[in-house]
Design a protein around this motif. Structure first.
Motif, PDB file in Angstrom:
ATOM      1  N   PRO A  85      93.734  34.112  65.101  1.00 37.92           N
ATOM      2  CA  PRO A  85      93.694  35.568  64.901  1.00 37.92           C
ATOM      3  C   PRO A  85      92.276  36.119  64.771  1.00 37.92           C
ATOM      4  CG  PRO A  85      95.368  34.576  63.515  1.00 37.92           C
ATOM      5  CD  PRO A  85      94.566  33.447  64.089  1.00 37.92           C
TER       6      PRO A  85
ATOM      7  N   SER B  80      90.598  38.767  67.402  1.00 34.60           N
ATOM      8  CA  SER B  80      90.117  40.041  66.874  1.00 34.60           C
ATOM      9  C   SER B  80      88.682  40.318  67.297  1.00 34.60           C
ATOM     10  CB  SER B  80      90.223  40.041  65.346  1.00 34.60           C
ATOM     11  OG  SER B  80      89.750  41.252  64.807  1.00 34.60           O
TER      12      SER B  80
ATOM     13  N   LYS C 193      91.668  43.531  68.681  1.00 31.48           N
ATOM     14  CA  LYS C 193      93.057  43.826  68.315  1.00 31.48           C
ATOM     15  C   LYS C 193      93.455  42.881  67.197  1.00 31.48           C
ATOM     16  CE  LYS C 193      95.783  45.318  72.099  1.00 31.48           C
ATOM     17  NZ  LYS C 193      96.672  44.941  73.208  1.00 31.48           N
ATOM     18  N   LYS C 194      93.977  43.448  66.135  1.00 31.73           N
ATOM     19  CA  LYS C 194      94.371  42.629  64.990  1.00 31.73           C
ATOM     20  C   LYS C 194      95.603  41.789  65.317  1.00 31.73           C
ATOM     21  CE  LYS C 194      92.615  45.739  61.407  1.00 31.73           C
ATOM     22  NZ  LYS C 194      92.976  46.574  60.233  1.00 31.73           N
ATOM     23  N   SER C 195      95.711  40.668  64.624  1.00 33.26           N
ATOM     24  CA  SER C 195      96.888  39.816  64.772  1.00 33.26           C
ATOM     25  C   SER C 195      96.983  38.907  63.561  1.00 33.26           C
ATOM     26  CB  SER C 195      96.798  38.969  66.053  1.00 33.26           C
ATOM     27  OG  SER C 195      95.737  38.035  65.954  1.00 33.26           O
TER      28      SER C 195
ATOM     29  N   MET D  25     102.239  40.821  64.743  1.00 33.23           N
ATOM     30  CA  MET D  25     101.469  41.904  65.358  1.00 33.23           C
ATOM     31  C   MET D  25     101.727  43.235  64.663  1.00 33.23           C
ATOM     32  SD  MET D  25      99.988  39.956  67.384  1.00 33.23           S
ATOM     33  CE  MET D  25     100.376  38.296  67.947  1.00 33.23           C
TER      34      MET D  25
ATOM     35  N   ARG E 249      98.766  45.105  62.479  1.00 30.18           N
ATOM     36  CA  ARG E 249      98.212  46.314  63.083  1.00 30.18           C
ATOM     37  C   ARG E 249      98.612  47.600  62.399  1.00 30.18           C
ATOM     38  NH1 ARG E 249      99.301  44.190  69.330  1.00 30.18           N
ATOM     39  NH2 ARG E 249      97.792  42.468  69.199  1.00 30.18           N
TER      40      ARG E 249
ATOM     41  N   TYR F 156     103.124  33.649  72.119  1.00 28.52           N
ATOM     42  CA  TYR F 156     102.253  34.334  71.154  1.00 28.52           C
ATOM     43  C   TYR F 156     101.247  35.230  71.878  1.00 28.52           C
ATOM     44  CZ  TYR F 156      98.985  35.114  67.343  1.00 28.52           C
ATOM     45  OH  TYR F 156      98.171  35.714  66.411  1.00 28.52           O
TER      46      TYR F 156
ATOM     47  N   TYR G   8     100.818  39.204  71.882  1.00 28.08           N
ATOM     48  CA  TYR G   8      99.545  39.783  71.439  1.00 28.08           C
ATOM     49  C   TYR G   8      99.089  40.896  72.374  1.00 28.08           C
ATOM     50  CZ  TYR G   8      94.612  40.167  70.193  1.00 28.08           C
ATOM     51  OH  TYR G   8      93.376  40.652  69.812  1.00 28.08           O
TER      52      TYR G   8
ATOM     53  N   TYR H 174     103.803  46.207  71.083  1.00 25.99           N
ATOM     54  CA  TYR H 174     103.413  45.969  69.691  1.00 25.99           C
ATOM     55  C   TYR H 174     101.973  46.396  69.429  1.00 25.99           C
ATOM     56  CZ  TYR H 174     107.568  43.174  70.262  1.00 25.99           C
ATOM     57  OH  TYR H 174     108.852  42.760  70.570  1.00 25.99           O
TER      58      TYR H 174
END
Length: 236
Positions: A141, A145, A150-152, A187, A191, A226, A230, A235
């Motif tokens: 993650p 990022s 993008k956050k995860s 996700m 997020r 995954y 992502y 999402y």
């Protein structure tokens, strides 16, 4: 209805051989039994899962006919009363301090915590499993990022816990059947709500049945799913 601090939700489908051990592992937790409830969501079993779940001491055994792991989990959320919702798979056994560990880690900052399975691997498979859970999963993650902004996070569906209000904030668990169900949760929470941590010490024992046809293929499928989740616009 008496509210509990923690609700443990166990989705189950034809788990008559394993559900007793899963529930028994929860009956011997280090926190007081009156602080948590055990809810089994039977997802259309044709065996005696419901009977054995009741015999083992589940507080609630609910029938959910619509198939799907997250559908069953969300039904458990709906039927639960806890501030914290913990999820355990029916073929898993939680260590005695599992709920205490969860309770001590969740906070205003940490919204969701997850950890790995102990499949009982031996030899070189155990070595690679350690690398996967202690190095690969925790770092992914952060790397994503940094590169893609993008956050995860990483969620293992049969071993995680989250604040109830966080599930409400994302509109409930995404109604997926399998593969990608836990990635979608990760996700959405990361997020739209807050921080997810993957703690390699939050371990539950699990059967190795996910790897009956080999270890590499299921891992590749999970990793592929995954990354697909992502980058999915669904999402974002």
């Amino acid at each position: 209805m008496e509210k509990k601090k923690i609700s443990v939700v166990i989705p189950a489908l034809n788990e008559e051989k394993l559900i007793i051990k899963a529930i028994q592992s929860l009956q011997h937790q280090s926190i007081d039994r009156d602080l948590f409830e055990i809810i089994v969501i039977d997802n259309g079993s044709t065996d005696r899962t419901v009977f054995f779940a009741k015999e083992a001491g589940a507080d609630k055994v609910i029938i959910e006919k619509q198939k799907g792991t997250n559908i069953a989990r969300q039904r458990g959320v709906t039927e639960s009363t806890g501030e914290i919702i913990a999820f355990l798979d029916a073929d898993c056994q939680a260590p005695f301090d599992w709920l205490k560990h969860i309770e001590s880690c969740l906070s205003d900052e940490i919204i969701l915590i997850s950890g790995p399975y102990d499949h009982g691997f031996t030899g070189i498979t155990k070595y690679f499993d350690y690398i996967y859970n202690h190095i690969f999963i925790p770092i992914i993650p952060r790397v994503l990022s940094i590169i893609f902004r993008k956050k995860s996070g990483v969620v293992i569906g049969g071993n995680f816990a989250v604040w109830r209000w966080a599930i409400d904030k994302i509109g409930g668990l995404p109604p997926l059947v399998f593969y990608g169900d836990d990635a979608a949760i990760a996700m959405l929470i990361a997020r739209h709500v807050g921080k997810i941590i993957f703690d390699p010490t939050l371990v539950v024992k699990s059967t190795p049945r996910r790897f009956e046809n080999g270890t590499i293929k299921p891992i590749i499928k999970y990793v592929r799913t995954y990354f697909k989740t992502y980058f999915s616009k669904e999402y974002k």
